[in-house]
Design an enzyme around this catalytic site. Structure first.
Site, PDB file in Angstrom:
ATOM      1  N   HIS A  31       8.437 -10.289  -0.489  1.00 33.63           N
ATOM      2  CA  HIS A  31       9.675  -9.204  -1.267  1.00 33.63           C
ATOM      3  C   HIS A  31      11.178  -9.650  -1.444  1.00 33.63           C
ATOM      4  CE1 HIS A  31       7.073  -5.908  -1.723  1.00 33.63           C
ATOM      5  NE2 HIS A  31       6.588  -5.714  -0.022  1.00 33.63           N
ATOM      6  N   HIS A 134       8.430  -2.935   5.715  1.00 37.05           N
ATOM      7  CA  HIS A 134       8.205  -3.068   4.347  1.00 37.05           C
ATOM      8  C   HIS A 134       8.616  -1.945   3.274  1.00 37.05           C
ATOM      9  CE1 HIS A 134       4.519  -0.559   2.644  1.00 37.05           C
ATOM     10  NE2 HIS A 134       6.021   0.450   2.256  1.00 37.05           N
TER      11      HIS A 134
END
Length: 145
Positions: A31, A134
């Site tokens: 990410h 996350h």
């Protein structure tokens, strides 16, 4: 024969290294792209980055969506110090530049074709032991819409 053996050793080492990857390291790999990788635009950025970061790979299904945040990892870690919402997610204090990759029709196995969108959004993450693990979603502030 020797080059084949070297190739096998390198593949096994890469697999063993991936098995020791922490959740934080996986978060960064999947990410965070800061500074944003240059020379790749649009759907090509998503296809190449997802393959390069081993999010998509031969034998695996294509990931439906993935978001790359173009901010320093330190900014994401700092977000973990901010108060969490009722679901336990932490939101960045300011919007960040992101690339949102969404799978376009076609095969569900590599090579995967993605639609890329450049956005400026707040990022919601979950944290473990003070580190992001996350990426839950991104959003535009209610006051901005």
């Amino acid at each position: 024969m020797a080059s084949w053996m070297l190739c096998l050793v390198l593949i096994l080492a890469a697999v063993a290294g991936a098995a020791r990857e922490t959740r934080y390291e996986k978060f960064l790999r999947q990410h965070v792209d800061h500074p944003r990788t240059l020379g790749l635009t649009g759907h090509l950025y998503c296809r190449i980055m997802l393959a390069r970061r081993q999010v998509t790979a031969p034998g695996r299904l294509c990931k439906q969506s993935n978001t790359f945040v173009h901010a320093p990892a330190e900014d994401m870690v700092a977000t973990c110090t901010l108060p969490a919402d009722s679901k336990g997610f932490h939101s960045t204090s300011t919007p960040m530049d992101i690339t949102a990759c969404n799978l376009r029709g076609g095969d569900s196995r590599p090579p995967c074709n993605y639609q890329a969108r450049q956005l400026h959004r707040y990022v919601r993450i979950s944290c473990l032991n003070g580190l992001p693990v996350h990426l839950a979603n991104t959003y535009v502030s209610v006051s901005e819409s």
